[in-house]
Design a protein around this motif. Structure first.
Motif, PDB file in Angstrom:
ATOM      1  N   GLU A  40     -12.199  54.107 -17.026  1.00  0.00           N
ATOM      2  CA  GLU A  40     -12.192  54.824 -16.171  1.00  0.00           C
ATOM      3  C   GLU A  40     -13.760  55.479 -16.263  1.00  0.00           C
ATOM      4  O   GLU A  40     -13.888  56.381 -17.155  1.00  0.00           O
ATOM      5  N   PRO A  41     -14.823  54.969 -15.483  1.00  0.00           N
ATOM      6  CA  PRO A  41     -16.072  55.718 -15.664  1.00  0.00           C
ATOM      7  C   PRO A  41     -16.288  57.250 -15.653  1.00  0.00           C
ATOM      8  O   PRO A  41     -15.203  57.867 -14.976  1.00  0.00           O
ATOM      9  N   ASN A  42     -17.012  57.727 -16.152  1.00  0.00           N
ATOM     10  CA  ASN A  42     -16.991  59.391 -16.281  1.00  0.00           C
ATOM     11  C   ASN A  42     -17.477  59.975 -14.665  1.00  0.00           C
ATOM     12  O   ASN A  42     -17.746  59.233 -14.044  1.00  0.00           O
ATOM     13  N   LEU A  43     -17.229  61.054 -14.637  1.00  0.00           N
ATOM     14  CA  LEU A  43     -17.005  61.694 -13.249  1.00  0.00           C
ATOM     15  C   LEU A  43     -18.642  61.619 -12.703  1.00  0.00           C
ATOM     16  O   LEU A  43     -18.988  61.549 -11.642  1.00  0.00           O
ATOM     17  N   HIS A  44     -19.660  61.598 -13.758  1.00  0.00           N
ATOM     18  CA  HIS A  44     -21.074  61.336 -13.204  1.00  0.00           C
ATOM     19  C   HIS A  44     -21.365  60.026 -12.501  1.00  0.00           C
ATOM     20  O   HIS A  44     -22.375  60.000 -12.010  1.00  0.00           O
ATOM     21  N   ALA A  45     -20.330  59.296 -12.594  1.00  0.00           N
ATOM     22  CA  ALA A  45     -20.595  57.726 -12.055  1.00  0.00           C
ATOM     23  C   ALA A  45     -19.684  57.819 -10.738  1.00  0.00           C
ATOM     24  O   ALA A  45     -19.929  57.012  -9.973  1.00  0.00           O
ATOM     25  N   VAL A  46     -18.711  58.732 -10.812  1.00  0.00           N
ATOM     26  CA  VAL A  46     -17.771  58.581  -9.644  1.00  0.00           C
ATOM     27  C   VAL A  46     -18.292  58.640  -7.997  1.00  0.00           C
ATOM     28  O   VAL A  46     -17.843  57.767  -7.333  1.00  0.00           O
ATOM     29  N   ALA A  47     -19.274  59.383  -7.870  1.00  0.00           N
ATOM     30  CA  ALA A  47     -19.793  59.928  -6.632  1.00  0.00           C
ATOM     31  C   ALA A  47     -20.778  58.582  -6.045  1.00  0.00           C
ATOM     32  O   ALA A  47     -20.838  58.583  -4.765  1.00  0.00           O
ATOM     33  N   GLU A  48     -21.220  57.840  -6.888  1.00  0.00           N
ATOM     34  CA  GLU A  48     -21.838  56.998  -6.353  1.00  0.00           C
ATOM     35  C   GLU A  48     -21.274  55.452  -6.541  1.00  0.00           C
ATOM     36  O   GLU A  48     -21.035  55.014  -7.649  1.00  0.00           O
ATOM     37  N   SER A  49     -20.976  54.683  -5.494  1.00  0.00           N
ATOM     38  CA  SER A  49     -20.080  53.454  -5.683  1.00  0.00           C
ATOM     39  C   SER A  49     -20.870  52.296  -6.590  1.00  0.00           C
ATOM     40  O   SER A  49     -20.271  51.771  -7.531  1.00  0.00           O
ATOM     41  N   ALA A  50     -22.157  52.123  -6.266  1.00  0.00           N
ATOM     42  CA  ALA A  50     -22.491  51.154  -7.013  1.00  0.00           C
ATOM     43  C   ALA A  50     -22.742  51.286  -8.649  1.00  0.00           C
ATOM     44  O   ALA A  50     -22.605  50.500  -9.446  1.00  0.00           O
ATOM     45  N   LEU A  51     -23.362  52.717  -8.943  1.00  0.00           N
ATOM     46  CA  LEU A  51     -23.031  53.154 -10.193  1.00  0.00           C
ATOM     47  C   LEU A  51     -21.781  52.976 -10.856  1.00  0.00           C
ATOM     48  O   LEU A  51     -21.610  52.764 -12.079  1.00  0.00           O
ATOM     49  N   TYR A  52     -20.590  53.545 -10.291  1.00  0.00           N
ATOM     50  CA  TYR A  52     -19.397  53.220 -10.827  1.00  0.00           C
ATOM     51  C   TYR A  52     -19.245  51.843 -11.139  1.00  0.00           C
ATOM     52  O   TYR A  52     -18.547  51.583 -12.299  1.00  0.00           O
ATOM     53  N   ARG A  53     -19.326  50.856 -10.172  1.00  0.00           N
ATOM     54  CA  ARG A  53     -19.119  49.474 -10.779  1.00  0.00           C
ATOM     55  C   ARG A  53     -19.982  49.065 -11.610  1.00  0.00           C
ATOM     56  O   ARG A  53     -19.476  48.098 -12.604  1.00  0.00           O
ATOM     57  N   PHE A  54     -21.190  49.598 -11.756  1.00  0.00           N
ATOM     58  CA  PHE A  54     -22.262  48.967 -13.052  1.00  0.00           C
ATOM     59  C   PHE A  54     -21.665  49.425 -14.270  1.00  0.00           C
ATOM     60  O   PHE A  54     -21.471  49.008 -15.034  1.00  0.00           O
ATOM     61  N   VAL A  55     -21.333  50.743 -14.071  1.00  0.00           N
ATOM     62  CA  VAL A  55     -20.529  51.413 -15.488  1.00  0.00           C
ATOM     63  C   VAL A  55     -19.467  50.567 -15.991  1.00  0.00           C
ATOM     64  O   VAL A  55     -19.277  50.291 -17.059  1.00  0.00           O
ATOM     65  N   THR A  56     -18.679  50.489 -14.835  1.00  0.00           N
ATOM     66  CA  THR A  56     -17.100  49.881 -15.326  1.00  0.00           C
ATOM     67  C   THR A  56     -17.553  48.241 -16.022  1.00  0.00           C
ATOM     68  O   THR A  56     -17.038  47.848 -16.918  1.00  0.00           O
TER      69      THR A  56
END
Length: 356
Positions: A148-164
């Motif tokens: 589960e990506p850190n909260l810093h990535a949750v707000a931005e969909s593309a960044l969330y997917r990138f980190v995952t």
């Protein structure tokens, strides 16, 4: 208020939480370096890769460099903007190997069996600049990593997917390093819908990828964990774990209010300001500062002595300075007072360290 990441400490203190500010420069630059190298190999100029990251390109791979989660997220955002490679996130993750993780990676290799390796990787994940929280679980048939990506990535969909997808690449790479190149998951589950901009390369993963699942997971057969850990070493492992505990201790010294006090003390350890002076400098009242330190498990004297111990050990091991000079550098009136304090800190004499 600055966002924070909450990291669980390893066994022995499982209920303790380390709260790391997003801007705290406490992590090694392994993951940032992996993103940097991949984009450089794609022909992107170094200054463009590092835009707003605030690190000179000469320091990206320096063992002395410490980065924050904000800097790591920034370079990931740069990667999203600069590359058209659909599989970039996974490729970056797959380029990270056990050997790039220093003592943390060596400890994983030394684990005497694979279940211990999974447990170690989860408990000491704080040493690896955690882009995500990770959990390992197992039943009779299957084992799984949940990411589960850190909260810093949750707000931005593309960044969330990138980190995952970057973290999935890292996990599969490390599993293949320790279990052999034939390691293949049974399936990958992703909590988000399939997208057209980037995704996982199914041919490199070797298993189905399912979208809109309850969680981001790497699922594999538990039988993989029953194999012999050919590189494991029951003698070396406890020694390396102890070193990783020291690294976590150093991480703890760098974060939160203890990290701020530490930074003030290091400006002039020979003439350290009083607790009251530091409280005034940090614009915190004395009582609140003591409470915050206590919540991190420190006292002011203990924190000061810890720093003096670290500095004394470096002088003794890596220089030929006389005890009198080290005493002066640490704020002691003479060598005898330094020797007494050093024995209190370490239960050893300075001469014992020089002879190691």
């Amino acid at each position: 208020m600055q966002p924070t990441t909450r990291l669980k400490k390893p066994a022995g203190s499982r209920n303790e939480i380390l709260t790391v500010g997003a801007g705290d420069r406490v992590y090694e630059s392994t993951k940032l370096g992996a993103v940097f190298d991949m984009l450089i190999n794609h022909g992107v100029p170094a200054d463009v890769v590092l835009r707003d990251v605030n690190i000179p390109h000469q320091e990206v791979h320096s063992p002395q460099t410490r980065i924050s989660l904000t800097q790591l997220m920034t370079i990931c955002q740069n990667a999203l903007r600069l590359s058209t490679d659909r599989h970039l996130a996974y490729r970056i993750g797959a380029s990270v190997h056990v050997s790039t993780y220093g003592m943390f990676g060596y400890a994983i290799l030394c684990c005497p069996d694979f279940r211990k390796a999974m447990d170690f990787a989860m408990r000491y994940h704080a040493l690896a600049a955690p882009l995500a929280t990770i959990e390992f679980s197992e039943d009779k048939a299957d084992a799984r990593w949940t990411i589960e990506p850190n909260l810093h990535a949750v707000a931005e969909s593309a960044l969330y997917r990138f980190v995952t997808e970057m973290q999935i690449g890292i996990h599969i790479s490390l599993m293949r390093d320790i279990m052999g190149p034939t390691f293949t998951p049974s399936e990958i589950g992703l909590a988000y819908p399939q997208a057209s901009d980037f995704g996982l390369p199914q041919d490199q993963i070797g298993c189905p990828v399912r979208f809109e699942q309850p969680a981001n997971q790497i699922v594999f057969r538990s039988q993989w964990l029953d194999r012999s850990a050919d590189l494991g070493n029951k003698t070396t492992y406890p020694t390396i774990v102890a070193l990783c505990d020291d690294l976590l201790g150093d991480l703890k010294l760098r974060i939160g209010i203890a990290g701020k006090i530490r930074a003030v003390l290091l400006r002039d350890i020979a003439n350290p300001p009083s607790f009251e002076a530091i409280a005034k400098l940090l614009d915190v009242n004395d009582r609140s500062l003591r409470r915050q330190l206590r919540q991190q498990g420190f006292s002011f004297r203990g924190l000061r002595d810890e720093l003096r111990t670290q500095i004394a050990l470096k002088y003794l091991r890596h220089t030929t300075l006389a005890n009198e000079d080290i005493a002066l550098a640490l704020g002691f009136s003479d060598a005898a007072n330094f020797r007494r304090a050093f024995h209190r800190w370490t239960n050893k004499a300075p001469s014992d360290i020089r002879g190691e």
